[in-house]
Design a protein around this motif. Sequence first.
Motif, PDB file in Angstrom:
ATOM      1  N   PHE A 565       0.841  -1.199   0.000  1.00 33.91           N
ATOM      2  CA  PHE A 565       0.000   0.000   0.000  1.00 33.91           C
ATOM      3  C   PHE A 565       0.879   1.254   0.000  1.00 33.91           C
ATOM      4  CE2 PHE A 565      -2.617  -3.225   2.120  1.00 33.91           C
ATOM      5  CZ  PHE A 565      -3.826  -3.091   1.457  1.00 33.91           C
ATOM      6  N   VAL A 566       0.499   2.225  -0.810  1.00 40.04           N
ATOM      7  CA  VAL A 566       1.196   3.521  -0.844  1.00 40.04           C
ATOM      8  C   VAL A 566       0.204   4.582  -0.390  1.00 40.04           C
ATOM      9  CG1 VAL A 566       2.409   5.201  -2.275  1.00 40.04           C
ATOM     10  CG2 VAL A 566       2.670   2.757  -2.737  1.00 40.04           C
ATOM     11  N   SER A 567       0.413   5.135   0.803  1.00 37.33           N
ATOM     12  CA  SER A 567      -0.545   6.122   1.313  1.00 37.33           C
ATOM     13  C   SER A 567      -0.515   7.396   0.472  1.00 37.33           C
ATOM     14  CB  SER A 567      -0.251   6.446   2.783  1.00 37.33           C
ATOM     15  OG  SER A 567       0.974   7.152   2.911  1.00 37.33           O
ATOM     16  N   HIS A 568       0.688   7.836   0.096  1.00 31.29           N
ATOM     17  CA  HIS A 568       0.880   8.963  -0.823  1.00 31.29           C
ATOM     18  C   HIS A 568       2.331   8.925  -1.280  1.00 31.29           C
ATOM     19  CE1 HIS A 568       2.233  10.451   3.051  1.00 31.29           C
ATOM     20  NE2 HIS A 568       2.774  11.521   2.495  1.00 31.29           N
ATOM     21  N   CYS A 569       2.701   9.819  -2.177  1.00 30.26           N
ATOM     22  CA  CYS A 569       3.982   9.648  -2.873  1.00 30.26           C
ATOM     23  C   CYS A 569       5.071  10.631  -2.470  1.00 30.26           C
ATOM     24  CB  CYS A 569       3.752   9.697  -4.386  1.00 30.26           C
ATOM     25  SG  CYS A 569       2.811   8.288  -4.978  1.00 30.26           S
ATOM     26  N   ASP A 570       5.070  11.080  -1.211  1.00 26.30           N
ATOM     27  CA  ASP A 570       6.221  11.833  -0.708  1.00 26.30           C
ATOM     28  C   ASP A 570       7.425  10.892  -0.601  1.00 26.30           C
ATOM     29  OD1 ASP A 570       5.201  14.361  -0.522  1.00 26.30           O
ATOM     30  OD2 ASP A 570       4.616  14.196   1.594  1.00 26.30           O
ATOM     31  N   GLU A 571       8.627  11.446  -0.699  1.00 29.11           N
ATOM     32  CA  GLU A 571       9.852  10.642  -0.660  1.00 29.11           C
ATOM     33  C   GLU A 571       9.946   9.774   0.587  1.00 29.11           C
ATOM     34  OE1 GLU A 571      12.701  10.194  -2.649  1.00 29.11           O
ATOM     35  OE2 GLU A 571      11.397  11.000  -4.211  1.00 29.11           O
ATOM     36  N   ASP A 572       9.528  10.349   1.727  1.00 31.17           N
ATOM     37  CA  ASP A 572       9.687   9.593   2.978  1.00 31.17           C
ATOM     38  C   ASP A 572       8.683   8.462   3.126  1.00 31.17           C
ATOM     39  OD1 ASP A 572       7.653  11.494   3.227  1.00 31.17           O
ATOM     40  OD2 ASP A 572       7.868  11.629   5.402  1.00 31.17           O
ATOM     41  N   HIS A 573       7.899   8.224   2.064  1.00 28.09           N
ATOM     42  CA  HIS A 573       6.955   7.104   2.079  1.00 28.09           C
ATOM     43  C   HIS A 573       7.180   6.128   0.926  1.00 28.09           C
ATOM     44  CE1 HIS A 573       4.099   8.553   5.256  1.00 28.09           C
ATOM     45  NE2 HIS A 573       4.797   9.650   5.025  1.00 28.09           N
ATOM     46  N   ILE A 574       8.023   6.503  -0.052  1.00 23.41           N
ATOM     47  CA  ILE A 574       8.149   5.615  -1.222  1.00 23.41           C
ATOM     48  C   ILE A 574       9.576   5.306  -1.670  1.00 23.41           C
ATOM     49  CG2 ILE A 574       5.909   6.332  -2.140  1.00 23.41           C
ATOM     50  CD1 ILE A 574       7.590   7.880  -4.315  1.00 23.41           C
ATOM     51  N   ASN A 575      10.592   6.087  -1.242  1.00 19.15           N
ATOM     52  CA  ASN A 575      11.922   5.830  -1.824  1.00 19.15           C
ATOM     53  C   ASN A 575      12.475   4.460  -1.441  1.00 19.15           C
ATOM     54  OD1 ASN A 575      12.708   6.398   0.810  1.00 19.15           O
ATOM     55  ND2 ASN A 575      13.697   8.337   0.316  1.00 19.15           N
ATOM     56  N   GLY A 576      12.076   3.925  -0.274  1.00 26.56           N
ATOM     57  CA  GLY A 576      12.466   2.560   0.082  1.00 26.56           C
ATOM     58  C   GLY A 576      11.783   1.531  -0.800  1.00 26.56           C
ATOM     59  N   LEU A 577      10.515   1.758  -1.124  1.00 29.91           N
ATOM     60  CA  LEU A 577       9.787   0.878  -2.036  1.00 29.91           C
ATOM     61  C   LEU A 577      10.445   0.854  -3.411  1.00 29.91           C
ATOM     62  CD1 LEU A 577       7.444  -0.790  -3.171  1.00 29.91           C
ATOM     63  CD2 LEU A 577       6.070   1.299  -3.247  1.00 29.91           C
ATOM     64  N   VAL A 578      10.885   2.010  -3.882  1.00 32.45           N
ATOM     65  CA  VAL A 578      11.578   2.088  -5.175  1.00 32.45           C
ATOM     66  C   VAL A 578      12.823   1.203  -5.158  1.00 32.45           C
ATOM     67  CG1 VAL A 578      12.902   3.616  -6.703  1.00 32.45           C
ATOM     68  CG2 VAL A 578      10.699   4.373  -5.788  1.00 32.45           C
ATOM     69  N   GLU A 579      13.602   1.276  -4.087  1.00 35.47           N
ATOM     70  CA  GLU A 579      14.811   0.448  -3.980  1.00 35.47           C
ATOM     71  C   GLU A 579      14.473  -1.038  -3.926  1.00 35.47           C
ATOM     72  OE1 GLU A 579      17.206   1.769  -0.681  1.00 35.47           O
ATOM     73  OE2 GLU A 579      16.868   3.864  -1.206  1.00 35.47           O
ATOM     74  N   VAL A 580      13.401  -1.379  -3.220  1.00 40.12           N
ATOM     75  CA  VAL A 580      12.977  -2.782  -3.129  1.00 40.12           C
ATOM     76  C   VAL A 580      12.600  -3.302  -4.513  1.00 40.12           C
ATOM     77  CG1 VAL A 580      11.182  -4.318  -2.239  1.00 40.12           C
ATOM     78  CG2 VAL A 580      12.253  -2.662  -0.717  1.00 40.12           C
ATOM     79  N   GLU A 607       5.517   3.717 -13.169  1.00 39.49           N
ATOM     80  CA  GLU A 607       6.239   3.144 -14.304  1.00 39.49           C
ATOM     81  C   GLU A 607       7.150   1.994 -13.861  1.00 39.49           C
ATOM     82  OE1 GLU A 607       9.408   4.564 -17.750  1.00 39.49           O
ATOM     83  OE2 GLU A 607       8.329   6.078 -16.594  1.00 39.49           O
ATOM     84  N   LEU A 608       7.854   2.188 -12.746  1.00 37.56           N
ATOM     85  CA  LEU A 608       8.755   1.153 -12.234  1.00 37.56           C
ATOM     86  C   LEU A 608       7.959  -0.083 -11.805  1.00 37.56           C
ATOM     87  CD1 LEU A 608      11.577   0.194 -11.289  1.00 37.56           C
ATOM     88  CD2 LEU A 608      11.141   1.361  -9.111  1.00 37.56           C
ATOM     89  N   ALA A 609       6.849   0.124 -11.112  1.00 32.66           N
ATOM     90  CA  ALA A 609       6.032  -1.000 -10.645  1.00 32.66           C
ATOM     91  C   ALA A 609       5.515  -1.819 -11.826  1.00 32.66           C
ATOM     92  CB  ALA A 609       4.869  -0.478  -9.799  1.00 32.66           C
ATOM     93  N   LYS A 610       5.061  -1.158 -12.871  1.00 30.22           N
ATOM     94  CA  LYS A 610       4.584  -1.866 -14.054  1.00 30.22           C
ATOM     95  C   LYS A 610       5.727  -2.633 -14.726  1.00 30.22           C
ATOM     96  CE  LYS A 610       0.689   1.163 -15.222  1.00 30.22           C
ATOM     97  NZ  LYS A 610       0.165   2.170 -16.191  1.00 30.22           N
ATOM     98  N   GLU A 611       6.904  -1.997 -14.783  1.00 38.70           N
ATOM     99  CA  GLU A 611       8.082  -2.635 -15.394  1.00 38.70           C
ATOM    100  C   GLU A 611       8.461  -3.911 -14.656  1.00 38.70           C
ATOM    101  OE1 GLU A 611      12.807  -1.691 -15.389  1.00 38.70           O
ATOM    102  OE2 GLU A 611      11.503   0.032 -15.769  1.00 38.70           O
ATOM    103  N   LYS A 612       8.271  -3.923 -13.316  1.00 39.85           N
ATOM    104  CA  LYS A 612       8.624  -5.089 -12.501  1.00 39.85           C
ATOM    105  C   LYS A 612       7.492  -6.117 -12.419  1.00 39.85           C
ATOM    106  CE  LYS A 612      12.748  -3.648 -11.484  1.00 39.85           C
ATOM    107  NZ  LYS A 612      13.942  -4.370 -11.974  1.00 39.85           N
TER     108      LYS A 612
END
Length: 777
Positions: A565-580, A607-612
């Motif tokens: 789940f992504v509550s919103h797309c601020d860096e402090d909520h998603i940059n770890g997900l991007v690395e994962v 875009e990254l999620a769809k690519e993966k």
Amino acid sequence: MNKRPLCLGAVAFVLGVLYAQTKHPVLLVFLGIFLGQSILWGYHKRGKSEGIKRGVILSAIGLLAWFHTTEEMVFREEILQSLEDGDSTQIQGTVYKQESKEDTNRIYLEKCHICMGTEMVPCNQILVYLNTDVTSVGDTVLVNGTIKELEPARNQGNFDERQFYQSQKIDFKFYGESVEILGNQNMLLERLLCKKKSELQEVYINNTDKKTAGLLQTMLLGEKEFLDEEVKSLYQKVGFSHILAISGLHVSLIGMGIYRLLKKWGCALVPAGILSGASVLAFGFLTGGSPQIKRAVWMFGVLMLGNVIGRSYDSMTALSLSGILLLWENPFLIGYAGFLLSFFAVTGISVVGKTFVGEKKKSKLRENILMNLAIQLTTLPILAYFYYELPVYAMGLNLLLLPSVGILLSLGLLGGIFGMYVPSVAKVLFFVCRVFFQIYEKTCLLFLKLPGAIQIVGQPSRKVLICYYLLLLFLCLGIHYWKRKALLSMGTVLLLGMLLLFSGEKKEFQIQVLDVGQGDGILIQSKDGENFFVDGGSTDVKQVGKYRILPCLKARGVKKINVWFVSHCDEDHINGLVEVLESGYPVESVVFSAYVVQEENYETLLELAKEKGCRIFYLKEGQQIKTKTLCFTQCANMEMTDGDDKNAASMVLLLESGNFRGLLTGDIGKEQEEKLSGLGEITWYKAAHHGSKESNTEDFLQELKPEIATISCGENNRYGHPAAEAVANIKDSGAKIYETTKCGQITIGYDKLPAMKPKMKQFYSGISIQAQNPGSG
């Protein structure tokens, strides 16, 4: 083993060291069984007096190890209790190792003293950070600066700085502000070796490409400063990273190579042994003298001594001697992965491998396969315990590539020597080395693409480790005494099955509020075995996905995330997900709020999620994601959104499992809280916006009446989270507050007891503890 008294002494010594550090009663049981078996064997073979003598000697060795280790532990505690984080003081010591990383120089000091009042008090080794590189190995230095405590792991599976450095007998860090060189203790030979090492480094850097130079420096000089991180990661994933560590292969290559050359040139036995031994000692000094190198040097010394005095060499006796000597010098090495892997690998070759191969001659290929199997079976549990995943095809890869490593090392050494005098020859040799490395890299990539190449197993418990090695022992005894080779295949399947099936976490409902610094990251596991993650990012922890989120998932044996789940797309909520996602870790579905602000961060993540290969979902108000035992309901509505305000458009999730109800609020503010109604009382509250004063209002919390609340934020963050007003409102609602800054990872478990109350546990440095003051975390 009974015929090798030094091996028996080593076992008693290790058990004494372990008991001193753990106080685990099972170790006393093992010690009693071990002593009883040794006494009975001595009595049966050589009479009553021999049995009694064995019992007395082995008991004395165990007691000596216990006493010595306890003494070292007391010495450490007395020093640490006298120090406080941030104290300014003065230290003195001799540089035995130094590294340069980014803009900081790190020096390691031995023979240390620290200023306490008017006295210079002896202490263990110290890691010092300096902003200058004026020191060299052998310098005795006086440093003024500040004490910094070693950090424990903030989450399960994370790097435990305290445990790692204390296993190296380093008790704290020191940030130096000024340094004075008092002298240099290096002898002329040691200075010459340091100079030659620097010259060799220059040869590698100037005569080949950066990647090859970094690999050669790592493999031959123990210098990892220029090692390519991608290559290092690749080798680790496929189980080939051991070639990067200087070990027995290097020592035997150099020592035996020189010994045979000297013998071929007509040198007498004693001078040849002394000269080759001295060469190995010089190599050990040159490469930093890690425990693995010291182990190999001691074993080579025993080999040469045996040759000189005309005695046969026994690898287990040599290994036992080196183990006792190293643990006497530093009993805390017993918890160091490199030390354990080194000793277990040699045990795998000398005991398990010889048992598997047997006395009858076999083809070279079959012997290599059996030896490789023995090493893998002996070291796999250690790898799983420290790294949480296993390379499935490591045995095949090593069979294919390992025979060529000796040639590569020889070419690298020759290239370094020729580079000082005939650079043109060195460049040719380094070109061949580069080809070898390219073949290794392509082969590793090929093996990595095979189905199921990496198996996440989680961190096995100590019970699993004990049972595994007992089963391995019985397997070896069965093959040795019953001569039944069919046991080999059956035993291998049982051992691997135990490691794969009984490691990691049980299937139970748990919530892990990870310490990600200034950000959010929450793992939720159901009794169905489904895994969910909410957010995952940080603004003050670098590479939070790589170093905090992924290790925790792997340590817990989580092989994939079913829904993120992504509550919103601020860096402090998603940059770890991007690395994962970039790491290739499996995430089946990514879920956004239907009201998410579709800006640049969102587009990049989408875009990254769809690519993966992730499925993408959007939740509107009232829509749910369910399993048999778990339900997530989206509570946010369109009215809560406020233009381009990403925080206002946060997803709000109501989590329900049985009588447990939790509310995850993203970064909503006061206005959004006012528009949420009818939620009812809850068990757990994830504080909105990291405990901001612009959220967590009194009316909102009085309606929720949570029993417990967690606040995820960074220490001394610039936003002032958590705000005093927010904390007061949460307390007034009746909730007990737990903060990641104070607790580290917070684990919430819920047991369906008659009282229907949650069972709270906190994890700090991976250890379950009771909260000293639940009101403040």
